[in-house]
Design a protein around this motif. Structure first.
Motif, PDB file in Angstrom:
ATOM      1  N   SER A 104      33.463 -16.953 -33.170  1.00 29.83           N
ATOM      2  CA  SER A 104      32.305 -16.983 -32.009  1.00 29.83           C
ATOM      3  C   SER A 104      32.771 -17.384 -30.704  1.00 29.83           C
ATOM      4  CB  SER A 104      31.274 -17.811 -32.616  1.00 29.83           C
ATOM      5  OG  SER A 104      30.105 -17.612 -31.850  1.00 29.83           O
ATOM      6  N   THR A 152      27.954 -17.879 -37.652  1.00 27.30           N
ATOM      7  CA  THR A 152      28.213 -17.969 -36.338  1.00 27.30           C
ATOM      8  C   THR A 152      28.793 -19.200 -35.954  1.00 27.30           C
ATOM      9  OG1 THR A 152      26.024 -19.290 -36.197  1.00 27.30           O
ATOM     10  CG2 THR A 152      25.736 -16.622 -35.813  1.00 27.30           C
ATOM     11  N   ARG A 208      27.429 -22.073 -36.540  1.00 29.90           N
ATOM     12  CA  ARG A 208      26.349 -23.323 -36.681  1.00 29.90           C
ATOM     13  C   ARG A 208      26.385 -23.922 -38.050  1.00 29.90           C
ATOM     14  NH1 ARG A 208      21.370 -23.445 -38.288  1.00 29.90           N
ATOM     15  NH2 ARG A 208      21.341 -20.960 -38.606  1.00 29.90           N
TER      16      ARG A 208
END
Length: 325
Positions: free
Chosen positions: A259, A2, A4
Motif C-alpha cells: 500500500s 490495505t 490497516r
C-alpha cells in the motif's frame, strides 16, 4: 489487505495455544494472519511468542509461502508444516546416499516451477517441491531443442502429461488449483493436463488446444517410449529424451500486497521487494554474485482502495557449488 490492522494480537491466547501444543507434543505449527502478505507483523509476533514456549518447534509462516488469497494461503501453510518431517527425512536419506557413494557435492531439490533450491530451503518450504518431475522435464526438453516456446508431452507409466513452455518457462495456473493431496492452493504450479496412456483421441484434443494457444510451437516428447504417441502427436513433433536436463538455476519467488501513497513510495517498496527476492534466492542456494531479478510485475488491486498493488518478483542465480552435501 490495505495494511490497516483489524485488531491487536491476543498475546495471552497465543501463549495458551502454545502451551496446549507443547502438552500435546506438537512439533510443527502453521501461523496465518489475514493481512500477512501486506503486513506480516502479527505473524512474526505470534511466532516469537510460540518460539519462546516451544523453542524446538518448526514454524511455517504464511507470508513466506502462499498467495494473498486467505484460504489458499492457509492451506499451503498447513501443508508446509505437515510436510516438514517428510522433507527432513528425505534430506537425510539423500545425504546418506551421497556419502555412501563418496560424492561430496551440494544437495539440491527441484521445485515445482522447474528451478532448484538448497536442501535447507527445501526443509523449510517443502510444499513448493512436491511434484517437480514434469516441469523439470518440460524446461529441459525446451532447452535441449532450443525452443523458447513449445508444447511438451511427458510420458510416464501411468499418465501422459502435457504442458506449454512459454519463453523457456512452464506455463502456470493463474487461479487456485488442487495441489498435493488434492488440497486447494495457489503456489504458481505449472498448468499440466494429464491423459491416460492409449487415449489417443483425448491426447490429440489436448495437443490441439495447447497448440492453438501457442501458434507455431513445436510438440516435443520427453520421458518414456514415444511409440504410443506417434499416431496422436502432430506430424511435426520432435522426440527428445530430456527428463534430466532441468536448467540448473536456484530460484525464489514472492508475492506481496503493498500500500503506497504515491509513486515515490511505491518505487521504494518495489526496491525492497527486489532486495527481499534476491536474498531469498541466495537462501535457496544461489551464489551471491550470480543472483538477478528475472521478473517483477505489479498492478493495482481493483477491489481495494487506490494505492494498493499486488507485487510478484522472481529472482534466480547459479547454484553455489563449493558447499558439500
Amino acid at each position: 489487505m490495505t495494511g490497516r490492522p483489524l485488531a491487536t494480537l491476543d498475546r495471552a491466547a497465543t501463549a495458551e495455544f502454545a502451551h496446549r501444543a507443547s502438552a500435546a507434543g506438537v512439533t510443527a505449527l502453521a501461523v496465518c494472519a489475514a493481512g500477512a502478505p501486506t503486513a506480516p507483523g502479527p505473524e512474526l509476533e505470534a511466532a516469537a511468542i510460540i518460539a519462546g514456549i516451544l523453542p524446538d518447534a518448526v514454524l511455517s509462516l504464511s507470508y513466506e509461502i502462499g498467495s494473498p488469497g486467505l484460504r489458499e494461503r492457509e492451506n499451503a501453510t498447513i501443508l508446509n508444516a505437515a510436510l516438514g518431517g517428510w522433507a527432513d527425512d528425505l534430506v537425510q536419506d539423500c545425504q546418506r546416499a551421497l556419502r555412501s557413494a563418496g560424492i561430496d557435492a551440494p544437495l539440491l531439490f527441484a521445485r515445482d516451477s522447474g528451478g532448484l533450491v538448497s536442501a535447507d530451503y527445501f526443509r523449510r518450504h517443502p510444499v513448493i517441491a512436491t511434484s517437480p518431475a514434469t516441469p523439470c522435464a518440460a524446461r529441459g526438453a525446451a532447452a535441449r531443442t532450443g525452443s523458447d516456446n513449445a508444447v511438451v508431452v511427458d510420458t510416464g507409466a501411468r499418465s501422459v502429461r502435457c504442458l506449454k513452455v512459454v519463453d523457456g518457462e512452464p506455463a502456470r495456473h493463474e487461479r487456485p488449483c488442487p495441489g498435493v493431496l488434492g488440497v486447494r492452493v495457489q503456489l504458481g504450479a505449472p498448468d499440466v493436463s494429464e491423459v491416460t496412456p492409449g487415449a489417443d483421441s483425448e491426447l490429440r484434443a489436448v495437443l490441439a488446444r495447447l497448440g492453438d494457444s501457442l501458434p507455431g510451437a513445436p510438440v516435443i516428447h520427453t520421458g518414456g517410449p514415444a511409440e504410443a504417441l506417434r499416431t496422436a502427436a502432430a506430424p511435426e513433433s520432435r522426440f527428445d529424451a530430456a527428463r534430466h536436463a532441468a536448467r540448473a538455476d536456484c530460484r525464489a519467488e514472492l508475492e506481496h500486497i503493498v500500500s503506497a501513497a504515491g509513486r515515490a513510495e511505491l518505487d521504494q517498496m518495489l526496491e525492497a521487494a527486489r532486495g527481499h527476492a534476491l536474498s531469498l534466492a541466495i537462501a535457496a542456494g544461489a551464489a551471491p554474485g550470480t543472483v538477478r531479478i528475472k521478473a517483477l510485475t505489479h498492478a493495482p488491486v481493483a477491489y481495494l482502495p487506490a494505492g494498493v498493488h499486488r507485487v510478484t518478483v522472481q529472482a534466480t542465480g547459479e547454484p553455489l557449488t563449493d558447499v558439500p552435501s
